[in-house]
Design an enzyme around this catalytic site. Structure first.
Site, short mmCIF file in Angstrom:
data_model
loop_
_atom_site.label_atom_id
_atom_site.label_comp_id
_atom_site.label_asym_id
_atom_site.label_seq_id
_atom_site.Cartn_x
_atom_site.Cartn_y
_atom_site.Cartn_z
N CYS A 97 4.80 -10.29 -3.52
CA CYS A 97 3.46 -10.00 -2.98
C CYS A 97 2.36 -10.83 -3.65
O CYS A 97 1.25 -10.89 -3.15
CB CYS A 97 3.14 -8.52 -3.11
SG CYS A 97 4.28 -7.52 -2.17
N HIS A 109 -4.48 -7.69 -2.53
CA HIS A 109 -3.23 -7.50 -1.81
C HIS A 109 -3.23 -6.09 -1.22
O HIS A 109 -3.53 -5.11 -1.92
CB HIS A 109 -2.05 -7.71 -2.76
CG HIS A 109 -0.75 -7.22 -2.21
ND1 HIS A 109 -0.33 -7.54 -0.94
CD2 HIS A 109 0.21 -6.41 -2.74
CE1 HIS A 109 0.84 -6.96 -0.72
NE2 HIS A 109 1.19 -6.27 -1.78
N ASN A 147 1.99 -3.07 4.28
CA ASN A 147 2.08 -4.09 3.23
C ASN A 147 2.84 -5.30 3.77
O ASN A 147 4.04 -5.22 4.00
CB ASN A 147 2.80 -3.47 2.02
CG ASN A 147 3.01 -4.44 0.88
OD1 ASN A 147 2.83 -5.64 1.03
ND2 ASN A 147 3.41 -3.92 -0.26
N1 ACO Z 1 7.39 11.00 3.74
C1 ACO Z 1 7.40 12.26 3.23
N2 ACO Z 1 7.70 12.53 1.95
C2 ACO Z 1 8.01 11.50 1.16
C3 ACO Z 1 8.02 10.16 1.61
C4 ACO Z 1 7.70 9.94 2.97
N3 ACO Z 1 7.66 8.72 3.51
N4 ACO Z 1 8.37 9.36 0.60
C5 ACO Z 1 8.55 10.13 -0.47
N5 ACO Z 1 8.35 11.43 -0.13
C6 ACO Z 1 8.43 12.62 -0.98
C7 ACO Z 1 9.30 12.40 -2.19
O1 ACO Z 1 10.66 12.68 -1.88
C8 ACO Z 1 8.73 13.42 -3.15
O2 ACO Z 1 9.22 14.69 -2.84
P1 ACO Z 1 9.59 15.75 -4.00
O3 ACO Z 1 8.28 16.02 -4.69
O4 ACO Z 1 10.12 16.91 -3.25
O5 ACO Z 1 10.57 15.06 -4.86
C9 ACO Z 1 7.24 13.43 -2.82
O6 ACO Z 1 7.13 12.89 -1.48
C10 ACO Z 1 6.38 12.60 -3.76
O7 ACO Z 1 6.99 11.33 -3.89
P2 ACO Z 1 6.37 10.21 -4.80
O8 ACO Z 1 7.29 9.05 -4.86
O9 ACO Z 1 5.93 10.85 -6.09
O10 ACO Z 1 5.06 9.86 -3.94
P3 ACO Z 1 3.84 8.97 -4.36
O11 ACO Z 1 2.60 9.74 -4.30
O12 ACO Z 1 4.13 8.18 -5.62
O13 ACO Z 1 3.76 7.92 -3.16
C11 ACO Z 1 4.35 5.64 -2.68
C12 ACO Z 1 4.87 7.05 -2.93
C13 ACO Z 1 3.47 5.64 -1.46
C14 ACO Z 1 5.55 4.72 -2.48
C15 ACO Z 1 3.52 5.18 -3.90
O14 ACO Z 1 4.24 5.40 -5.10
C16 ACO Z 1 3.13 3.74 -3.82
O15 ACO Z 1 2.39 3.31 -2.95
N6 ACO Z 1 3.60 2.92 -4.77
C17 ACO Z 1 3.30 1.50 -4.77
C18 ACO Z 1 4.30 0.83 -3.89
C19 ACO Z 1 3.94 -0.59 -3.57
O16 ACO Z 1 2.79 -0.91 -3.37
N7 ACO Z 1 4.96 -1.43 -3.49
C20 ACO Z 1 4.82 -2.77 -3.09
C21 ACO Z 1 4.40 -3.66 -4.20
S1 ACO Z 1 4.21 -5.23 -3.71
C22 ACO Z 1 5.64 -6.12 -3.51
O17 ACO Z 1 5.88 -7.05 -4.25
C23 ACO Z 1 6.63 -5.81 -2.46
#
Ligand code: ACO
Length: 307
Positions: free
Chosen positions: A111, A234, A264
């Site tokens: 990214c 980004h 993204n």
């Molecule tokens: N729908 C519903 N529930 C979900 C989903 C979904 N799509 N995904 C995860 N959950 C659940 C999980 O299972 C968890 O449930 P639990 O509490 O029963 O265990 C709960 O939601 C919370 O999950 P978290 O992983 O803690 O959720 P978080 O608030 O951290 O959000 C996310 C997840 C959106 C992925 C966030 O961590 C994020 O945006 N991280 C950055 C990711 C990113 O930007 N990556 C790309 C980088 S750039 C590159 O180089 C590719």
């Protein structure tokens, strides 16, 4: 001698996958995705691939710059989702647009790819090796995402963005970039496999390091955050952008966002957003802009330019 962006272009596939449709494929909901990411829909390839999208974006940037493709000296294409390993996508774009005098190569920094590609272009311009450079970010991450893994498939979209950079006597360019391979395991993709990500770790990494690197580049130029007109980050997650704005104590209105409509798009997100803002005539000559990228590697950086 610095580079100056004199043309921008973007392309996104016509096919749109919104949160409603996605929640029929995988156990998620529109409300969850919007609350945690700000994403509502994303464009996904059907017929297109990384090269065809890059070509469309490049043609628009060249047209806006008002030059002929034969004037291009260098094409740097940032991608981590090329359809073919060989030849490089930049050479394939060269063939499509007829940039017969260009030297071409791809660059993979996930990214952060567009930012590093832009910095690479500037280094060539500053050393007087080239005068006219096409920088592209193009990704087909939908091909590398497991649509059974709700923690990743909701995030990514496909698209391409391009900028045409020409040498100019004046103009501002300053950059700070970092990589930290030791933390690379939080975001990986093996050959032929899907993206695996520890979302929370990536999130923490971004909200900690992006404000810091922006402050580093400002400090280097003895500038303050309020002297910047726009921060083009980004587009990974609305909450990350909001957290960065808060840390810098800058009005969120200075942080354009389109993650809602694209998800993204990795290395394509910054040039797609630049093109959107440019075509909306929001970018005026002399404006100071910071572009900031972050992603797998881990890698991150901030680049200060004058429009
Ligand atoms: N729908 C519903 N529930 C979900 C989903 C979904 N799509 N995904 C995860 N959950 C659940 C999980 O299972 C968890 O449930 P639990 O509490 O029963 O265990 C709960 O939601 C919370 O999950 P978290 O992983 O803690 O959720 P978080 O608030 O951290 O959000 C996310 C997840 C959106 C992925 C966030 O961590 C994020 O945006 N991280 C950055 C990711 C990113 O930007 N990556 C790309 C980088 S750039 C590159 O180089 C590719």
């Amino acid at each position: 001698m610095n580079g100056h962006i004199c043309g921008t272009g973007a392309y996104a596939p016509k096919n749109i996958l919104d949160n409603q449709k996605l929640s029929q494929i995988v156990d998620t909901s529109d409300a969850w995705i919007q609350e945690r990411t700000g994403i509502v829909s994303r464009h996904l390839v059907l017929e297109e691939d990384t090269v065809t999208m890059a070509t469309q974006a490049a043609k628009k940037a060249i047209e806006m710059a008002g030059i002929s493709a034969e004037e291009i000296d260098l094409i740097v294409l940032a991608t981590c989702s090329a359809k073919r390993l060989l030849p490089c996508s930049a050479c394939e774009v060269q063939k499509e647009i007829g940039a017969i005098h260009a030297t071409c190569f791809d660059l993979n920094a996930a990214c952060t790819g567009f930012l590093y590609a832009y910095n690479t272009a500037q280094a060539y311009l500053q050393s007087n090796l080239y005068k006219t450079i096409l920088v592209i970010g193009a990704e087909t991450l939908s091909r590398q995402v497991d649509y059974k893994d709700r923690s990743t498939c909701i995030l990514f979209g496909d698209g391409a963005g391009a900028v045409l950079v020409k040498a100019k006597e004046q103009g501002m360019f300053s950059m700070i970039s970092h990589s930290e391979g030791e933390k690379g395991e939080v975001l990986t993709c093996e050959q032929g496999d899907y993206i695996k990500m520890n979302g929370q770790e990536v999130f923490k990494f971004a909200v900690r390091n992006v404000p810091n690197v922006i402050l580093e580049v400002l400090q280097k130029n003895k500038m303050k955050p309020d002297e910047i007109d726009y921060f083009i980050l980004h587009q990974a997650n609305k909450r990350i952008v909001e957290a960065v704005a808060k840390r810098l104590q800058v009005d969120i209105g200075k942080f354009p966002m389109n993650v809602k409509d694209y998800g993204n798009t990795s290395s394509a997100s910054i040039p797609i957003l630049l093109d959107e803002w440019n075509r909306k005539k929001k970018l005026k000559p002399g404006m100071k802009i910071i572009m900031a990228g972050f992603g797998a590697g881990l890698s991150w950086g901030a680049t200060l330019i004058e429009w």
